[in-house]
Design an enzyme around this catalytic site. Structure first.
Site, short mmCIF file in Angstrom:
data_model
loop_
_atom_site.label_atom_id
_atom_site.label_comp_id
_atom_site.label_asym_id
_atom_site.label_seq_id
_atom_site.Cartn_x
_atom_site.Cartn_y
_atom_site.Cartn_z
CE1 TYR A 1 -10.48 -23.94 -2.77
CE2 TYR A 1 -10.32 -21.65 -3.46
CZ TYR A 1 -11.05 -22.70 -2.94
OH TYR A 1 -12.37 -22.48 -2.60
CB CYS B 1 -2.55 -10.64 12.29
SG CYS B 1 -2.28 -8.89 12.51
CD GLU B 2 -4.30 -16.31 10.01
OE1 GLU B 2 -3.58 -17.28 9.70
OE2 GLU B 2 -5.23 -16.38 10.84
CE1 TYR C 1 -16.89 -20.18 -6.82
CE2 TYR C 1 -15.36 -20.24 -8.66
CZ TYR C 1 -16.54 -20.63 -8.08
OH TYR C 1 -17.39 -21.47 -8.75
N1 LLP Z 1 -21.89 -26.06 -10.55
C1 LLP Z 1 -21.80 -26.51 -9.30
C2 LLP Z 1 -22.82 -27.42 -8.79
C3 LLP Z 1 -20.72 -26.10 -8.50
O1 LLP Z 1 -20.61 -26.56 -7.26
C4 LLP Z 1 -19.77 -25.20 -9.02
C5 LLP Z 1 -18.65 -24.76 -8.21
C6 LLP Z 1 -19.92 -24.74 -10.34
C7 LLP Z 1 -21.00 -25.20 -11.07
C8 LLP Z 1 -18.97 -23.76 -10.97
O2 LLP Z 1 -17.67 -24.22 -11.07
P1 LLP Z 1 -16.58 -23.35 -11.86
O3 LLP Z 1 -17.04 -23.27 -13.30
O4 LLP Z 1 -16.53 -22.01 -11.24
O5 LLP Z 1 -15.29 -24.09 -11.71
N2 LLP Z 1 -13.86 -21.58 -4.70
C9 LLP Z 1 -13.16 -22.49 -5.59
C10 LLP Z 1 -14.07 -23.13 -6.57
C11 LLP Z 1 -15.19 -23.86 -5.88
C12 LLP Z 1 -16.22 -24.25 -6.84
C13 LLP Z 1 -17.44 -24.74 -6.12
N3 LLP Z 1 -18.45 -25.16 -7.02
C14 LLP Z 1 -12.04 -21.72 -6.29
O6 LLP Z 1 -11.93 -20.52 -6.06
O7 LLP Z 1 -11.26 -22.31 -7.02
#
Ligand code: LLP
Length: 412
Positions: free
Chosen positions: A311, A337-338, A365
């Site tokens: 991201y 290796c990237e 994450y």
């Molecule tokens: N609820 C649902 C249905 C979701 O799909 C997500 C995140 C959340 C809640 C929580 O969102 P948050 O509060 O953490 O923003 N891997 C990415 C973020 C992907 C989020 C996927 N869904 C990152 O590292 O930025």
């Protein structure tokens, strides 16, 4: 982490000592920081019937889930495995909300058998649910409100081209199925995106949900998903949860009056609760002076923290071994290796071989998106709670890489 007497600490424990004890690379989580975040949400939304459902995908370690449970925070899960981890952590099925996307009906049935709350995100699934369960169970619906918001294109999930939720423009089709099978819809759900810095996004979404909600007679809750933006660096604009709480309160209470019943208001924060509580501690393998930059090469990389590559995420980086050293510019890279740059052109206190580098905002994450790429092993995880640092996941070993491999014998 705080700098106290030239040492970086969490809850009074020196991070360098923790690395000595548990080794590097190491994920470390400050439980107190998580508790503070839970409290701040409760304060911001006081006066509302708030239910928090922690988005377990952000950091799924059972000890973290247990911490949430101890604070009466429920969980949002997106796979049957996350649901089972939630049960292992001690959650009652009714405290678990299942909001998967694109899963098979078989997985949905497994979730139904577990007795957890069911969230549906497509019309065929709603139809299946209606045929088999309408007379026994209720479910919630994830709607797609067609709002473009989120800190990066990959985490904007409520626009018209997104795979998530049922388009708000298909409301009449939803109602047809709901009425046909007499399905009881217990909640309406959205998750607009991640890193939503503008509180107004939630209000725009709310207006759409409140209008749609008038069509459903059995609602118990409205679920606004997650997405609160946290600070990744000094001066970062974050979601003003207090402003949001105040504005949403008026809108929500007015909606409840219009609806004729008091509903619960749910949020599913992931990053907000755990991002800042986590650090990835890595060790400097090599300080490499190249013609245009000085690379700090560490014993980690995109296999442990993929956010910078996936991201273009900015994670603050600190050399915790030399807090008084002169500042210089470095590019911190992994050993994969990237081109796994963890932070380019960063001012760090002079870095020497063996120095421990802390990568911040690694709670959300981080571990949960880690992999074994390059046949590297995943780090250990440690949680600091009540002034004590405890191992909550062992470091992987070579055995973990091979345990599911089958060396096929082609001769027999
Ligand atoms: N609820 C649902 C249905 C979701 O799909 C997500 C995140 C959340 C809640 C929580 O969102 P948050 O509060 O953490 O923003 N891997 C990415 C973020 C992907 C989020 C996927 N869904 C990152 O590292 O930025």
């Amino acid at each position: 982490m705080q700098l106290v007497n030239h040492h970086y600490q969490i809850q009074g424990l020196n991070l360098e000592d923790i690395c000595q004890e548990f080794g590097t690379p190491l994920y470390i989580y400050d439980a107190d920081a998580i508790l503070e975040k839970i409290q701040s949400l409760r304060t911001a939304f006081s006066g509302l019937p708030l239910r928090l459902k922690y988005a377990a995908k952000a950091l799924t370690n059972i000890s973290i889930l247990k911490l949430m449970k101890s604070q009466q925070v429920g969980i949002d899960v997106v796979s049957i495995q996350e649901a089972r981890l939630g049960l292992m952590a001690g959650f009652a099925p009714e405290e678990i909300m299942f909001t998967p996307n694109g899963v098979s009906f078989q997985e949905m049935q497994e979730a139904i058998e577990l007795g957890i709350n069911i969230g549906i995100d497509n019309l065929p699934m709603l139809e299946h649910f209606g045929q088999l369960y309408a007379d026994k169970l209720s479910c919630s619906l994830r709607l797609n409100p067609h709002i473009v918001a989120g800190g990066h294109a990959k985490i904007q999930v409520a626009h018209i081209n997104s795979k998530f939720g049922i388009s708000i423009s298909q409301l009449s089709q939803i109602l047809e199925i709901v009425n046909n099978y007499q399905i009881k819809i217990a909640g309406l759900h959205v998750h607009t995106g991640s890193d939503l810095k503008d509180a107004d996004v939630f209000l725009q979404t709310a207006a759409i949900l409140f209008d749609a909600a008038m069509q459903f007679k059995h609602l118990r809750f409205i679920n606004f998903g997650g997405g609160f933006k946290v600070a990744y660096k000094k001066g970062d604009h974050t979601t003003n949860i207090h402003e949001l709480g105040a504005k949403l309160k008026d809108a929500f209470l007015a909606f409840c009056e219009r609806y004729g019943k008091n509903l619960e208001i749910w949020f599913e924060p992931g990053k907000f609760l755990v991002s800042e509580a986590g650090l990835l501690l890595v060790k400097t393998n090599v300080v490499k002076k190249a013609p245009t930059t000085v690379f700090v090469q560490v014993d980690s990389g995109m296999n442990h923290l993929i956010r910078p590559m996936m991201y273009d995420a900015y994670h603050d980086i600190v050399n915790i071994s030399n807090p008084d050293g002169p500042q210089q510019e470095y590019t911190v890279v992994g050993y994969i290796c990237e081109t796994d740059t963890l932070g380019a052109n960063r001012e760090l206190n002079e870095v020497r071989e063996g120095d421990i580098i802390a990568i911040k905002n690694a709670g959300a994450y981080g571990f949960s998106m880690s992999s074994n790429y390059n046949s590297r092993l995943r780090p250990a995880e440690v949680m600091v709670y009540k002034g004590q640092a405890k191992l909550i996941r062992k470091r992987e070993e070579l055995e973990d890489l091979i345990k599911n491999q089958v060396v096929a014998d082609w001769e027999s």
